[in-house]
Structures are given as structure tokens and as C-alpha cells.
Design a protein around this motif. Structure first.
Motif, PDB file in Angstrom:
ATOM      1  N   SER A  81     -22.029  48.845-110.554  1.00  0.00           N
ATOM      2  CA  SER A  81     -23.257  49.258-109.868  1.00  0.00           C
ATOM      3  C   SER A  81     -23.312  50.772-109.788  1.00  0.00           C
ATOM      4  N   ALA A 113     -17.897  51.037-103.132  1.00  0.00           N
ATOM      5  CA  ALA A 113     -17.456  51.063-104.536  1.00  0.00           C
ATOM      6  C   ALA A 113     -15.980  50.667-104.606  1.00  0.00           C
ATOM      7  N   GLY A 171     -23.499  48.545 -93.316  1.00  0.00           N
ATOM      8  CA  GLY A 171     -23.277  49.872 -93.916  1.00  0.00           C
ATOM      9  C   GLY A 171     -24.499  50.403 -94.660  1.00  0.00           C
ATOM     10  N   PHE A 187     -27.105  41.796 -94.267  1.00  0.00           N
ATOM     11  CA  PHE A 187     -27.130  41.069 -95.539  1.00  0.00           C
ATOM     12  C   PHE A 187     -25.857  41.350 -96.324  1.00  0.00           C
ATOM     13  N   ARG A 188     -25.230  40.273 -96.767  1.00  0.00           N
ATOM     14  CA  ARG A 188     -24.049  40.390 -97.620  1.00  0.00           C
ATOM     15  C   ARG A 188     -24.207  39.387 -98.753  1.00  0.00           C
ATOM     16  N   VAL A 189     -23.863  39.817 -99.970  1.00  0.00           N
ATOM     17  CA  VAL A 189     -23.973  38.895-101.112  1.00  0.00           C
ATOM     18  C   VAL A 189     -22.959  37.775-100.912  1.00  0.00           C
ATOM     19  N   SER A 227     -27.524  49.410 -94.534  1.00  0.00           N
ATOM     20  CA  SER A 227     -28.696  49.503 -93.658  1.00  0.00           C
ATOM     21  C   SER A 227     -28.704  50.876 -92.970  1.00  0.00           C
ATOM     22  N   ILE A 272     -29.989  44.088-100.177  1.00  0.00           N
ATOM     23  CA  ILE A 272     -28.715  44.648 -99.691  1.00  0.00           C
ATOM     24  C   ILE A 272     -28.884  45.755 -98.647  1.00  0.00           C
ATOM     25  N   SER A 290     -19.484  44.056 -92.599  1.00  0.00           N
ATOM     26  CA  SER A 290     -20.422  43.599 -91.568  1.00  0.00           C
ATOM     27  C   SER A 290     -21.835  43.429 -92.112  1.00  0.00           C
ATOM     28  N   GLY A 291     -22.113  43.981 -93.280  1.00  0.00           N
ATOM     29  CA  GLY A 291     -23.484  43.947 -93.816  1.00  0.00           C
ATOM     30  C   GLY A 291     -24.379  44.960 -93.130  1.00  0.00           C
ATOM     31  N   CYS A 350     -17.907  44.459-109.424  1.00  0.00           N
ATOM     32  CA  CYS A 350     -18.498  43.134-109.695  1.00  0.00           C
ATOM     33  C   CYS A 350     -20.006  43.161-109.943  1.00  0.00           C
ATOM     34  N   PHE A 385     -25.323  53.537-107.281  1.00  0.00           N
ATOM     35  CA  PHE A 385     -26.236  53.850-106.179  1.00  0.00           C
ATOM     36  C   PHE A 385     -26.692  55.296-106.357  1.00  0.00           C
ATOM     37  N   THR A 403     -19.465  37.579-102.625  1.00  0.00           N
ATOM     38  CA  THR A 403     -18.444  38.581-102.284  1.00  0.00           C
ATOM     39  C   THR A 403     -18.052  38.517-100.812  1.00  0.00           C
TER      40      THR A 403
HETATM   41  P1  ADP Z   1     -20.736  45.437 -96.240  1.00  0.00           P
HETATM   42  O1  ADP Z   1     -20.151  46.232 -97.328  1.00  0.00           O
HETATM   43  O2  ADP Z   1     -20.112  45.755 -94.921  1.00  0.00           O
HETATM   44  O3  ADP Z   1     -20.764  43.979 -96.502  1.00  0.00           O
HETATM   45  P2  ADP Z   1     -23.115  46.839 -96.829  1.00  0.00           P
HETATM   46  O4  ADP Z   1     -24.401  46.933 -96.093  1.00  0.00           O
HETATM   47  O5  ADP Z   1     -22.398  48.105 -97.095  1.00  0.00           O
HETATM   48  O6  ADP Z   1     -22.224  45.827 -96.021  1.00  0.00           O
HETATM   49  O7  ADP Z   1     -23.342  46.106 -98.171  1.00  0.00           O
HETATM   50  C1  ADP Z   1     -24.125  44.925 -98.202  1.00  0.00           C
HETATM   51  C2  ADP Z   1     -23.741  44.071 -99.401  1.00  0.00           C
HETATM   52  O8  ADP Z   1     -24.118  44.714-100.599  1.00  0.00           O
HETATM   53  C3  ADP Z   1     -22.261  43.876 -99.581  1.00  0.00           C
HETATM   54  O9  ADP Z   1     -21.782  42.825 -98.782  1.00  0.00           O
HETATM   55  C4  ADP Z   1     -22.117  43.579-101.052  1.00  0.00           C
HETATM   56  O10 ADP Z   1     -22.398  42.235-101.264  1.00  0.00           O
HETATM   57  C5  ADP Z   1     -23.220  44.411-101.652  1.00  0.00           C
HETATM   58  N1  ADP Z   1     -22.683  45.696-102.167  1.00  0.00           N
HETATM   59  C6  ADP Z   1     -22.746  46.906-101.596  1.00  0.00           C
HETATM   60  N2  ADP Z   1     -22.184  47.849-102.394  1.00  0.00           N
HETATM   61  C7  ADP Z   1     -21.752  47.207-103.506  1.00  0.00           C
HETATM   62  C8  ADP Z   1     -21.097  47.618-104.714  1.00  0.00           C
HETATM   63  N3  ADP Z   1     -20.747  48.883-104.934  1.00  0.00           N
HETATM   64  N4  ADP Z   1     -20.799  46.655-105.631  1.00  0.00           N
HETATM   65  C9  ADP Z   1     -21.160  45.373-105.428  1.00  0.00           C
HETATM   66  N5  ADP Z   1     -21.780  44.924-104.331  1.00  0.00           N
HETATM   67  C10 ADP Z   1     -22.079  45.822-103.367  1.00  0.00           C
END
Ligand code: ADP
Length: 491
Positions: A480, A395, A455, A440-442, A457, A435, A452-453, A425, A482, A445
Motif C-alpha cells: 500500500s 506500514a 489511527g 474500521f479494521r479490515v 481516523s 479505512i 483499535s481502528g 498485505c 498512503f 487482518t
Molecule cells: P488500526 O491499525 O489500529 O487497526 P487504523 O485506523 O490505523 O487502525 O487502520 C484501519 C485499518 O486499515 C487497519 O486495521 C488495516 O486493516 C488497514 N490498514 C491501515 N494501514 C494499512 C497498511 N499499511 N497495509 C494494510 N492495511 C492497512
């Protein structure tokens, strides 16, 4: 007027006197007879009138008797029709659920045939002409009927009821000793399936329309039942086929699932061993890079120090990745020891918020906690702490300065529900179910925000081991939220 009696002196003559008397008598007689004749003729006309009246009455009586007889016949016909309708109704009730052809034909039993007004009945298979039911026909009669149809059954094609004028009818009737009969084909799926015959009227009268009508209705009903049985069989076969295909597909899916499980285990084992292999040299690199950065081996030129700081940061990241991968594979393989115990989740969130407060502040954000004083839940404290750190950290990472982060603790549907909302965002709906996958990373961003993509997971696996749920709601550009559930400690 004066009568000269001397002139009537002739009356004193006895002959003339007698003659006069006779004449008067005749005249009197004639007059009397005439009056009698008149009376007789009056009587005659009265008698005629009476005769005519009697005739009229007779005619009317005959008409009344005729009408009465017709009424009786009509009444009998109605009663007969009513009986036949009752017979058809009972036949339908007793056979509507039958899904077996042989059982269906057995419904045409002696009682039904008799109620229909006949002594005998037979249903022959249209193919081999074997009887499916037989009420009252002697073996010899059956053979005779079979012999007739052997060469002439095709004459039934296109017919509904065999006409009593046809040669075929006459031949069958002759073979059965001149019996009155009814014969019709029973059809199914557009083909003749059987031949239905009733014969020998119980009442020795000629065939009535109601007999023919009831017989035709029963014939059509049997055809309809055969259609239904056919449809049911088709459905049953389709269901069988469907069941077989579902079984095949299920087996294939189970096989694929096993393969996926094997691959997943192999992947976990690979990640685990690679991470292990990497951890030892990384620890040593980390040790050296830290010592170098701290200039424990002597002062370094500025450029070298700058590079070493970068190396140290990257080693930290690598160690982070390796540790997370090791944790994921430990959870997946069930090697991680999980200690579930009651803990106050509000306190845990406050501790995490305190721990992350410097980051929140340096990013120009605001972190709020909306929760009751204390909420006890069953958790592995260390693992849920990592969940909270990861989610709040994300966040922070994905919300620009001036934004707000809110953590809420609620009770919903006998579960404790934790939500972490941000005004960052947001995530596109296409990406929302991806996600939680490893690495996986968007895309949009990934270049701006470091990570690392791994967290989310890890977070998902920790929540899974608690047998709880985690999901996300998000709107790009708006933020967002969660959510994850925990099992509350009942008070
Ligand atoms: P990391 O943060 O290390 O890239 P995560 O597994 O924690 O890996 O998250 C995966 C992806 O999910 C992020 O790269 C981001 O694109 C998206 N994401 C996670 N949390 C948020 C959030 N609070 N707001 C927007 N996008 C998020």
C-alpha cells in the motif's frame, strides 16, 4: 426552186392583200397575247409565292411575339416566385426566435400581406373565432367571416388549403363581395389552432399558383412555429418541475445534513464525556497496575505477575484508545489548539524513523527515506508527527518480515507530497474508502494484527484541519501507499 410569179398575181388584188394583212395582224396579236398571258401567269405564281412567304413570315412573327410574351410571363412568374421566397425568408428570420403565439401572429402584418400579393388578411382563433391579427378587413366583414365559421369551421378539418370549388369558399367569397381569397387551417400538436385567410388580390388578375404556394408555405411555417413554441413550453415546464424537485431534494439533503451534524456533535460529545469519565479511573488503574508489575507492593507469584503484565498492557491499550478518542473529538469540535508554523518535514520524518527504528528492526524490515535535504512546510509539528507515526506504524504492522517501507518527499502541483509505501498485505479496493472511518479494521487482518481502528481516523482529521488531502493506493498482496499533501513554504 423556181417560183412562178404569174401564179402570185392574186396578191396584186387589193382585197386579198388587205385580208392577208388583217390575218397576219390577228396572228401576231394572238401570239403577242399568248406571250403576255404567259408572263402574267409567271408573275401571278411569283405573287402567290410572295404571298405565301409573307404569310409564313407573319406566322413566324406571331410565334415570336407569342414566345416573347410567354417568356415575359415566365420571367414575371419567376420574379414573383423570387419575391415570395424573399418574403418567406424575411418572415422566417424575423420570427424564428419568437416563443409567444400572439407575437408570432403579429408577424403577419400589412407589409407581409401586401408582399404576398393581397390587400387583406385575418387569423382567427379556432376556438372562439376571435381575430388574432387583422389587416384591412372591416368590422362588418370580420363579423360575416366569423358567422360563416361559427357553424362550418369543422369543414376545415383534414384540409390543407380550402378549394375554390367548395361551397365554404364560395360563401366566404360571396360575403366579401366576390373577392378571390385563400384560406387554410393552422395546426399545432395535431389540432387546428387558427384559421388563416388572405383576400383581395392587389393585381386584378386571377390567382397564380405562386400565390397559393407562398400562402401554403406561410401557413405551414406558422404551424411549425406553434409546434416549436409548444415544445419549448413543455421543456420550460419540465425544467421548472425539475428545478422544483431539485430544490425539494436539496432542502431534504440540507435537513439530513443538519441532522447528521447534530448526531455527529452528540456522538462527539458522548465520546468526549465517556473518554473523560474513563480517563480518571484508567489513570488510577494504570498507576496501580504499573506499581504492581514493578512489584513495588512486594514480590508476586509468577502466575499473578504474568496476569498483571497482561492487565498492564491492556490498560495501556485502553488509555491509548481513550486518548485518541479524546483527540478526535477535540479536533472535531474545534477545541484542539492548532499551531501552524514552518517546519522541515524531512527532519520530522527522520526523527520519526529514528523513533520507530527498533520496531522496524525487530520486525525484520527496512525503512528508506527518499527526500531532498530539507523541505519546509506549514504544519502543526506535533500533529503531523502523529500522522507520520501512525502511517509508518501501520506500514510496520501490516508488512511481513523481509519487507520494505519507503517514505518519499516530493513537490507536485505546488504542494509537498509525502508518500509512505510498504510491501505489505495491501488493502482490497472495497475497503479503501472505509479505512478512514472510526473503528474500521479490515476483517482479514484484524485477528492477526492488534489495533483499535482509530489511527487512520485521527490521521484524516489532522490532515483535514490542515486543509490538505490524504488518500491511499493499494494492491492486495503487493503493498500500500498512503499519500498526503502539505503546503510548502515558498522560497
Ligand atoms: P488500526 O491499525 O489500529 O487497526 P487504523 O485506523 O490505523 O487502525 O487502520 C484501519 C485499518 O486499515 C487497519 O486495521 C488495516 O486493516 C488497514 N490498514 C491501515 N494501514 C494499512 C497498511 N499499511 N497495509 C494494510 N492495511 C492497512
Amino acid at each position: 426552186m423556181e417560183i412562178n410569179l404569174s401564179k402570185l398575181s392574186f396578191l396584186s388584188d387589193p382585197f386579198i392583200g388587205l385580208s392577208l394583212i388583217s390575218l397576219l395582224s390577228v396572228i401576231f396579236f394572238i401570239l403577242y397575247t399568248m406571250s403576255k398571258i404567259q408572263t402574267i401567269s409567271a408573275l401571278k405564281s411569283k405573287i402567290n409565292y410572295l404571298n405565301k412567304t409573307i404569310q409564313d413570315l407573319d406566322e413566324q412573327a406571331k410565334l415570336i411575339i407569342k414566345g416573347d410574351m410567354e417568356l415575359k410571363l415566365y420571367q414575371q412568374e419567376i420574379e414573383d416566385k423570387l419575391n415570395k421566397l424573399t418574403l418567406i425568408k424575411n418572415l422566417i428570420i424575423s420570427s424564428i426566435h419568437i416563443l409567444d403565439r400572439e407575437k408570432l401572429f403579429l408577424q403577419i402584418n400589412e407589409r407581409v400581406v401586401n408582399d404576398l400579393g393581397f390587400k387583406k388578411s385575418i387569423i382567427l382563433d379556432f376556438g372562439d373565432l376571435e381575430p388574432k391579427t387583422n389587416v384591412g378587413f372591416a368590422t362588418l366583414e370580420v363579423e360575416k367571416i366569423k358567422n360563416i365559421f361559427k357553424y362550418k369551421k369543422d369543414l376545415l378539418k383534414g384540409l390543407q388549403l380550402l378549394s375554390s370549388d367548395s361551397d365554404l369558399y364560395k360563401q366566404i367569397s360571396a360575403e366579401l363581395g366576390g373577392a378571390q381569397l385563400l384560406c387554410s387551417p393552422i395546426r399545432a400538436k395535431g389540432h387546428i389552432y387558427a384559421i388563416f385567410i388572405v383576400s383581395d388580390l392587389i393585381m386584378p388578375i386571377s390567382m397564380r399558383r405562386s400565390d397559393q404556394e407562398a400562402f401554403s408555405i406561410i401557413g405551414m411555417y406558422l404551424s411549425q412555429c406553434l409546434e416549436n413554441i409548444g415544445l419549448f413550453e413543455d421543456l420550460y415546464h419540465n425544467r421548472d418541475d425539475l428545478e422544483r424537485r431539485i430544490k425539494e431534494r436539496t432542502n431534504e439533503l440540507v435537513k439530513s445534513l443538519r441532522e447528521i451534524e447534530t448526531i455527529s456533535k452528540a456522538k462527539s460529545a458522548f465520546i468526549s464525556s465517556v473518554s473523560h469519565e474513563l480517563r480518571t479511573p484508567l489513570t488510577s488503574v494504570k498507576g496501580f497496575s504499573s506499581l504492581l508489575v514493578e512489584e513495588k507492593f512486594g514480590k508476586l507469584p509468577d502466575q499473578a505477575k504474568e496476569r498483571l503484565i497482561k492487565i498492564d498492557e491492556n490498560v495501556n491499550k485502553l488509555m491509548d484508545i481513550v486518548n485518541t478518542l479524546l483527540d478526535i473529538s477535540r479536533i472535531e469540535s474545534g477545541r484542539m489548539e492548532i499551531k501552524i508554523a514552518p517546519f522541515d518535514i524531512v527532519k520530522l520524518i527522520s526523527d520519526v524513523a529514528d523513533f520507530l527504528a527498533p520496531q522496524v528492526e525487530s520486525n525484520g524490515l527496512q525503512l528508506n527515506l527518499d527526500a531532498p535535504k530539507a523541505v519546509n512546510v506549514f504544519i502543526d509539528k506535533n500533529l503531523i508527527e502523529r500522522v507520520l507515526i501512525n502511517l509508518i506504524n501501520n506500514a510496520i504492522k501490516f508488512t511481513s518480515s523481509g519487507g520494505k517501507i519507503t517514505v518519499k518527499v516530493m513537490l507536485q502541483n505546488h504542494k509537498t507530497l509525502i508518500s509512505i509505501s510498504d510491501t505489505g498485505c495491501g488493502i482490497k479496493s472495497d475497503d479503501m474508502d472505509k479505512i478512514f472511518q472510526e473503528f474500521f479494521r479490515v476483517e482479514s487482518t484484524s485477528t492477526q494484527v492488534k489495533g483499535s481502528g482509530l489511527g487512520l481516523s485521527l490521521v484524516k482529521r489532522i490532515i483535514d484541519t490542515h486543509k490538505e488531502k490524504i488518500w491511499v493506493e493499494s494492491e492486495p498482496g503487493k503493498g500500500s501507499t498512503f499519500y498526503f499533501t502539505l503546503r510548502p513554504v515558498e522560497k
